[in-house]
Structure formats: structure tokens, C-alpha cells
Design a protein around this motif. Sequence first.
Motif, PDB file in Angstrom:
ATOM      1  N   LYS A 146       0.940  -1.202  -0.069  1.00 50.17           N
ATOM      2  CA  LYS A 146       0.055   0.008   0.113  1.00 50.17           C
ATOM      3  C   LYS A 146       0.945   1.271   0.036  1.00 50.17           C
ATOM      4  CE  LYS A 146      -3.976  -2.281   0.369  1.00 50.17           C
ATOM      5  NZ  LYS A 146      -5.205  -2.112  -0.451  1.00 50.17           N
ATOM      6  N   VAL A 147       0.485   2.218  -0.704  1.00 52.23           N
ATOM      7  CA  VAL A 147       1.293   3.368  -0.936  1.00 52.23           C
ATOM      8  C   VAL A 147       0.285   4.698  -0.230  1.00 52.23           C
ATOM      9  CG1 VAL A 147       2.327   5.038  -2.241  1.00 52.23           C
ATOM     10  CG2 VAL A 147       2.522   2.773  -2.944  1.00 52.23           C
ATOM     11  N   MET A 148       0.831   5.514   0.670  1.00 50.12           N
ATOM     12  CA  MET A 148       0.142   6.696   1.323  1.00 50.12           C
ATOM     13  C   MET A 148       0.871   7.849   1.437  1.00 50.12           C
ATOM     14  SD  MET A 148      -1.658   4.247   4.389  1.00 50.12           S
ATOM     15  CE  MET A 148      -2.268   2.383   3.872  1.00 50.12           C
ATOM     16  N   ILE A 149       0.134   8.696   1.428  1.00 51.79           N
ATOM     17  CA  ILE A 149       0.831  10.095   1.781  1.00 51.79           C
ATOM     18  C   ILE A 149       0.085  10.797   3.010  1.00 51.79           C
ATOM     19  CG2 ILE A 149       1.127  12.591   0.956  1.00 51.79           C
ATOM     20  CD1 ILE A 149       0.901  11.743  -1.957  1.00 51.79           C
ATOM     21  N   VAL A 150       0.929  11.071   3.872  1.00 54.06           N
ATOM     22  CA  VAL A 150       0.522  12.080   5.134  1.00 54.06           C
ATOM     23  C   VAL A 150       1.240  13.380   5.136  1.00 54.06           C
ATOM     24  CG1 VAL A 150       0.522  12.014   7.576  1.00 54.06           C
ATOM     25  CG2 VAL A 150       0.653   9.859   6.339  1.00 54.06           C
ATOM     26  N   THR A 151       0.404  14.375   4.844  1.00 56.80           N
ATOM     27  CA  THR A 151       0.575  15.772   4.993  1.00 56.80           C
ATOM     28  C   THR A 151       0.881  16.063   6.395  1.00 56.80           C
ATOM     29  OG1 THR A 151      -1.411  16.819   4.938  1.00 56.80           O
ATOM     30  CG2 THR A 151      -0.638  16.372   2.926  1.00 56.80           C
ATOM     31  N   SER A 204       2.821   5.152  -9.433  1.00 56.53           N
ATOM     32  CA  SER A 204       1.638   5.176 -10.079  1.00 56.53           C
ATOM     33  C   SER A 204       0.674   4.567  -9.274  1.00 56.53           C
ATOM     34  CB  SER A 204       1.826   4.346 -11.353  1.00 56.53           C
ATOM     35  OG  SER A 204       2.067   2.805 -10.837  1.00 56.53           O
ATOM     36  N   GLN A 205       0.601   4.642  -7.710  1.00 59.11           N
ATOM     37  CA  GLN A 205      -0.128   4.090  -7.081  1.00 59.11           C
ATOM     38  C   GLN A 205      -0.419   4.965  -5.781  1.00 59.11           C
ATOM     39  OE1 GLN A 205       0.625   0.176  -5.933  1.00 59.11           O
ATOM     40  NE2 GLN A 205      -0.668   0.240  -3.961  1.00 59.11           N
ATOM     41  N   LEU A 206      -1.446   5.322  -5.475  1.00 58.79           N
ATOM     42  CA  LEU A 206      -1.738   5.952  -3.977  1.00 58.79           C
ATOM     43  C   LEU A 206      -2.998   5.468  -3.445  1.00 58.79           C
ATOM     44  CD1 LEU A 206      -1.143   8.159  -2.143  1.00 58.79           C
ATOM     45  CD2 LEU A 206      -2.357   9.842  -3.525  1.00 58.79           C
ATOM     46  N   ASP A 207      -3.005   4.851  -2.353  1.00 57.09           N
ATOM     47  CA  ASP A 207      -4.077   4.084  -1.726  1.00 57.09           C
ATOM     48  C   ASP A 207      -4.701   5.058  -0.671  1.00 57.09           C
ATOM     49  OD1 ASP A 207      -3.946   0.984  -2.654  1.00 57.09           O
ATOM     50  OD2 ASP A 207      -1.842   1.634  -2.153  1.00 57.09           O
ATOM     51  N   VAL A 208      -3.897   5.894  -0.012  1.00 58.81           N
ATOM     52  CA  VAL A 208      -4.615   6.808   0.937  1.00 58.81           C
ATOM     53  C   VAL A 208      -3.817   8.012   0.834  1.00 58.81           C
ATOM     54  CG1 VAL A 208      -5.323   6.857   3.173  1.00 58.81           C
ATOM     55  CG2 VAL A 208      -5.180   4.579   2.365  1.00 58.81           C
ATOM     56  N   LEU A 209      -4.735   9.050   0.949  1.00 55.76           N
ATOM     57  CA  LEU A 209      -4.181  10.327   0.984  1.00 55.76           C
ATOM     58  C   LEU A 209      -4.929  10.973   2.375  1.00 55.76           C
ATOM     59  CD1 LEU A 209      -2.821  13.000   0.319  1.00 55.76           C
ATOM     60  CD2 LEU A 209      -4.761  13.638  -1.127  1.00 55.76           C
ATOM     61  N   PHE A 210      -3.932  11.047   3.510  1.00 53.62           N
ATOM     62  CA  PHE A 210      -4.297  11.700   4.583  1.00 53.62           C
ATOM     63  C   PHE A 210      -4.105  13.140   4.462  1.00 53.62           C
ATOM     64  CE2 PHE A 210      -3.407   7.406   5.803  1.00 53.62           C
ATOM     65  CZ  PHE A 210      -4.220   7.004   6.832  1.00 53.62           C
TER      66      PHE A 210
END
Length: 316
Positions: free
Chosen positions: A30-35, A106-112
Motif C-alpha cells: 500500500k502507498v500512502m501520503i501523510v501531509t 503510479s499508485q496511491l491508496d490513501v491520502l491523509f
Amino acid sequence: MGSRLLSLLSETWPPKPKWTTDDIPNLARKVMIVTGGNAGIGKETVKALLEHNAKVYLAARNQVRAETAIKDLREKTGKDAIWLKLDLADLRSVKGAAEEFRRKESQLDVLFNNAGVMGAKFEDLTAQGYDLQFGTNVLGHFYLTKLLLPTLISTATKSADGKARVVNTSSSGHHGVQTLDFSLYQDSPARRKIKSSSAGTYLHSKFANILFSNELARRYGDQGIVSTSLDPGTVSTDITRTLPPMTKFIIKTFLMYPVELGALTQLRAGTSPEGAEMNGQYLVPWARVGKPSAATEDQKQSEELWNWLEEQVKGI
């Protein structure tokens, strides 16, 4: 009226959590971003995601602080987050961050959409002349989400549950606002005449976070996007750094909970199997489905906000 009051009281003084980080499933691949992932709730969220094997981009503007956080998280988890340079108070930086991420993934499962500013002066503005709190908390996150939507939708089509998630941090403070006031959000002669307190624009930003989240859920739910909003609770974080010293001392000493609790609500929204079915919902401390103010259910206001936000990012 009574049920709304009870709901607000339950947000402010929540019961002990029934959901914990032990309930997070394996997030391998899983790929995720947390700002705002370098401090506070964001850093605690990154920590839990790394512990459960996610690939995490820690989005923050300050390289030194980001690298310090990444080093600390490595020592605690044995795993590395990846710094994504992002200044939400500069729309060009937001565009650059989205482009950099899409070059790598090329994947983003969750953007926080976790980062936030509170207690800034009313005179403080973003790089493009927006109120610093509204520009950071709402406009910056809107633009980041908009730019990453193609990746989120593509990920949803390929995922096992057909979903990708956007988790939007609001606050119980949204209860203090009933209607949007666009004259507050951008530098102009009209705004300068208002001479409002900075607290007003902070509460407006938290109200708008929910309106945005709801509109995102309506517009893209049929394409696999799960958009939730939440109140993380009154948590001891660095967001109080700009408040007067005595105010900060009182709040942190008598009103705030540990940051570990504050991360639970967005972690459940972003990682739990049941979170995939929470499109358009609002969560409250600690990791419970709750109810926002009735004013946030006004679809006309949500649409008005969305259209305004779209106008602001044209030509960036």
C-alpha cells in the motif's frame, strides 16, 4: 438539539478507545501520503503505517524537520518514510509535490490530508495572498487532492476492494460556523476592513474541510474514492505553537490528550476494512463514527465551496 449537544460533548470528552493500532491490517504494497507527517498526529500516523508495512510519503515543507522525523521513525520502526517536499501555503509547491509524487509512483491508496495551521495572525497570508489558515488547511489540500485524483482513481480500479481513500482532518471547532464567508479567505480591501480574529478563519477552515470532504464523496464515490472527515480530538501537538504562551500552557496542561490517541481516528478511516465503506462519513475521537453539525450537510454550500476552490487554482 439535545442529541447534537451530546455528540459535541462526546467529541470533547470521548470514552476510552475500542479500536487501536493493533487492529490495523497488514499494509504491505500500500502507498500512502501523510501531509504534515513530520510532527504531532501526522508523525504518529506515519509511525503506525510504517509499523504495518505501508510505503509512506511524509509530506512536509522543511527538509531538516522532515529528515529528523524520518530518522526518529526509523529508530522506532526500523523502516523509512520518504520525504515529499510540500508547502501547502504555496500552490506552486503543491503542484510541484504532486508532480514529484507522480513521477515516482503510479499508485496511491490513501491520502491523509492531515496538516494544519492554527493561531496565525489575521494578517498572515499564503504565497498567493489567501488567509494563511484557510489557504493551508483547505485550499492547499483541495489542490493536492485534485492533482492526485487521477492516481487515486486508477489505484481504486486495481485494488482488491475497488477503493482508494482520502482522509480529511477537521475539528470539533467546525460547530462554531454555520455559513461560509468568502470575504474572509483572500486578501482584499473588504477583508482588511473586517479586521476579524484569526480564530474565525481557523474555525471556517475546519467547517470547510467537512464541506470539501462531503462534496468529494458525492462527486467521486462512484469512481472508488472514499472520502471521510474527522475530529482527531483535543490533542497535544505542535499546532498550538503560534498561540500566546499562557494560552498554550493552559490548553496543553488541562485540555489535551496524548498524540497517540489523536492518530487513532484517521488511522481507522484510512486503514480498517470497514473504513472502505465510510464514504461521506465523519469520525470522532477515538476512532468512532459520529455526526458533524447540521450546517455541514448543506449540499449547496459544499458545491459553492468546491466551485470557489476550482476557480482559485486555475492557471497555477
